[in-house]
Design a protein around this motif. Sequence first.
Motif, PDB file in Angstrom:
ATOM      1  N   ILE A 386       0.833  -1.206   0.000  1.00 49.91           N
ATOM      2  CA  ILE A 386       0.000   0.000   0.000  1.00 49.91           C
ATOM      3  C   ILE A 386       0.865   1.252   0.000  1.00 49.91           C
ATOM      4  N   VAL A 387       1.936   1.255   0.793  1.00 46.77           N
ATOM      5  CA  VAL A 387       2.840   2.410   0.832  1.00 46.77           C
ATOM      6  C   VAL A 387       3.543   2.577  -0.511  1.00 46.77           C
ATOM      7  N   LEU A 388       3.974   1.472  -1.131  1.00 48.01           N
ATOM      8  CA  LEU A 388       4.613   1.557  -2.442  1.00 48.01           C
ATOM      9  C   LEU A 388       3.640   2.131  -3.481  1.00 48.01           C
ATOM     10  N   PHE A 389       2.392   1.726  -3.419  1.00 47.82           N
ATOM     11  CA  PHE A 389       1.372   2.248  -4.337  1.00 47.82           C
ATOM     12  C   PHE A 389       1.182   3.754  -4.137  1.00 47.82           C
ATOM     13  N   SER A 390       1.077   4.176  -2.883  1.00 47.76           N
ATOM     14  CA  SER A 390       0.859   5.600  -2.613  1.00 47.76           C
ATOM     15  C   SER A 390       2.074   6.439  -3.001  1.00 47.76           C
ATOM     16  N   VAL A 391       3.274   5.909  -2.745  1.00 50.19           N
ATOM     17  CA  VAL A 391       4.497   6.625  -3.130  1.00 50.19           C
ATOM     18  C   VAL A 391       4.549   6.799  -4.643  1.00 50.19           C
ATOM     19  N   LEU A 392       4.176   5.753  -5.359  1.00 50.98           N
ATOM     20  CA  LEU A 392       4.151   5.831  -6.824  1.00 50.98           C
ATOM     21  C   LEU A 392       3.254   6.966  -7.292  1.00 50.98           C
ATOM     22  N   VAL A 393       2.059   7.070  -6.726  1.00 49.36           N
ATOM     23  CA  VAL A 393       1.102   8.113  -7.121  1.00 49.36           C
ATOM     24  C   VAL A 393       1.590   9.493  -6.684  1.00 49.36           C
ATOM     25  N   TYR A 394       2.000   9.598  -5.417  1.00 50.43           N
ATOM     26  CA  TYR A 394       2.396  10.897  -4.875  1.00 50.43           C
ATOM     27  C   TYR A 394       3.647  11.445  -5.566  1.00 50.43           C
ATOM     28  N   GLU A 395       4.610  10.584  -5.851  1.00 48.57           N
ATOM     29  CA  GLU A 395       5.854  11.069  -6.449  1.00 48.57           C
ATOM     30  C   GLU A 395       5.653  11.521  -7.894  1.00 48.57           C
ATOM     31  N   LEU A 396       4.732  10.883  -8.609  1.00 51.77           N
ATOM     32  CA  LEU A 396       4.511  11.278  -9.994  1.00 51.77           C
ATOM     33  C   LEU A 396       3.599  12.499 -10.120  1.00 51.77           C
ATOM     34  N   VAL A 397       2.669  12.655  -9.175  1.00 45.03           N
ATOM     35  CA  VAL A 397       1.699  13.752  -9.244  1.00 45.03           C
ATOM     36  C   VAL A 397       2.084  14.923  -8.338  1.00 45.03           C
ATOM     37  N   GLY A 398       2.716  14.617  -7.202  1.00 44.89           N
ATOM     38  CA  GLY A 398       3.007  15.630  -6.187  1.00 44.89           C
ATOM     39  C   GLY A 398       3.793  16.839  -6.671  1.00 44.89           C
ATOM     40  N   PRO A 399       4.911  16.653  -7.396  1.00 43.75           N
ATOM     41  CA  PRO A 399       5.683  17.829  -7.839  1.00 43.75           C
ATOM     42  C   PRO A 399       4.882  18.801  -8.693  1.00 43.75           C
ATOM     43  N   SER A 400       4.039  18.273  -9.586  1.00 49.97           N
ATOM     44  CA  SER A 400       3.219  19.149 -10.431  1.00 49.97           C
ATOM     45  C   SER A 400       2.196  19.916  -9.595  1.00 49.97           C
ATOM     46  N   LEU A 401       1.622  19.240  -8.592  1.00 53.16           N
ATOM     47  CA  LEU A 401       0.682  19.927  -7.709  1.00 53.16           C
ATOM     48  C   LEU A 401       1.389  21.004  -6.888  1.00 53.16           C
ATOM     49  N   THR A 402       2.614  20.712  -6.454  1.00 56.32           N
ATOM     50  CA  THR A 402       3.387  21.706  -5.705  1.00 56.32           C
ATOM     51  C   THR A 402       3.661  22.936  -6.562  1.00 56.32           C
ATOM     52  N   LYS A 403       4.047  22.708  -7.814  1.00 51.75           N
ATOM     53  CA  LYS A 403       4.293  23.839  -8.718  1.00 51.75           C
ATOM     54  C   LYS A 403       3.013  24.651  -8.930  1.00 51.75           C
TER      55      LYS A 403
END
Length: 440
Positions: A386-403
């Motif tokens: 579950i953590v690996l799944f969430s990391v996959l989503v957050y790492e690919l989407v998170g930077p764009s959301l931060t920008k």
Amino acid sequence: MPMQTLLLIAIALFSGLLMTRLFDKFHLPDVTAYLVTGVLIGPCVLGRLGIPCVGFNTFEQVDSLSMISDVALGFIAFAIGHEFRLSALKQTGKQATVIGIIQACFATLCVDAALIALHFIMPDLLPMPVAVTLGAIAAATAPAATLMVVRQYKAKGPVTDVLLPVVALDDAVGLVIFAISFGIAQSLKNGDTDIAALILEPLMEVLLSLAFGGLVGLVLTWLERFFHSHRNRNALIVGSVILTVAVSQLKIPVGSFTFGFSSLLVCMMLGTVFCNFCPLSEDLMLQADRWSGPAVTLFFVLSGAALKFQVFGDPAVLLVGVVYIIARSLGKYLGAGLSSSMVHSPEPVRKYLGITLLPQAGVALGMCATAYRVLGGTDGTLVRNIVLFSVLVYELVGPSLTKWALTRAGDIRRMPDEVASRRTKEVQEAAKPVPAAFRK
């Protein structure tokens, strides 16, 4: 093997840099380009072809370069620690402390509430110890991606001023929350577990890391005065960061307890002490950034290569993972908004800070590894996937959301025309003929 390793490093660097040119057309952050590059040259895509040096054929090859990732993460933490300048903390210290604690606790409470409710609905799918453990892991935020976005776009403003201290505090708060929640999870799973060790060891990890990082920071500040060239001072900083990363791998057995260090906290404390006691720290940090740039690029490419898409094949992981991601995202956003309102932060901070706190990686994976080892069996495997799944989503989407959030808040501004055309002007200047008076 050494030649193959060097070729993989070169491929990772060149591929990541070239991918940024493509992603720049879509106005996406470099961090996202590096992560996607890692996925493409990793074992799940090109690596499946089995062609040597075309990509990483196995996850063991990715793990063999973990030393580079450890050092790069040390420099990232060192740079974040440098943001804890006392002069700046007088303005944002209270805000960062309150927001850092409340948003982390709020994320844990939201995930606990959602997953415990899911447990009562589907007890066979999600055991209670797993639900409580995931709630503890939810508090952690990844500082690396956030810092890279801030630096790439030279973000500056009220949100950025609060964001970096909050991200740094988040790791310490997350470790404490994990110590308490994971102790509860263990008591639910097995009554004879040593709860004292589960709670005391993470708390001591925080204290030992801060103490060791502060000591190395004082030594670095004292040694700096004996060197006068940028080259030697840069070597001194690089050596100090690598030293702290190396020592942070140690485990100290004391009776029935085993104490260790968090390399993130150690390097953050090193940067904090150095920037407050060394009068030349600002200039020296710029020199260190130039050296660490390629290592940081490799860190994100390797992080992408390490993402395992096999977790998409388990419906249970997908269901619990989606609930976890939604609950954690709401907890971070609402917690940051509530706490920033409590300390009367500016409106951009209240509206957009929570979005910048979504990325999750290194610290969460460390907690996940501990949970996998201690819980074991089906429960440990479920937590890890579950953590690996969430990391996959957050790492690919998170930077764009931060920008996006920093742009909406006004912290990221359009690049001035003179900066955008700087290279063209330099080429034109270099192409001008040399005046006759200077040819002799």
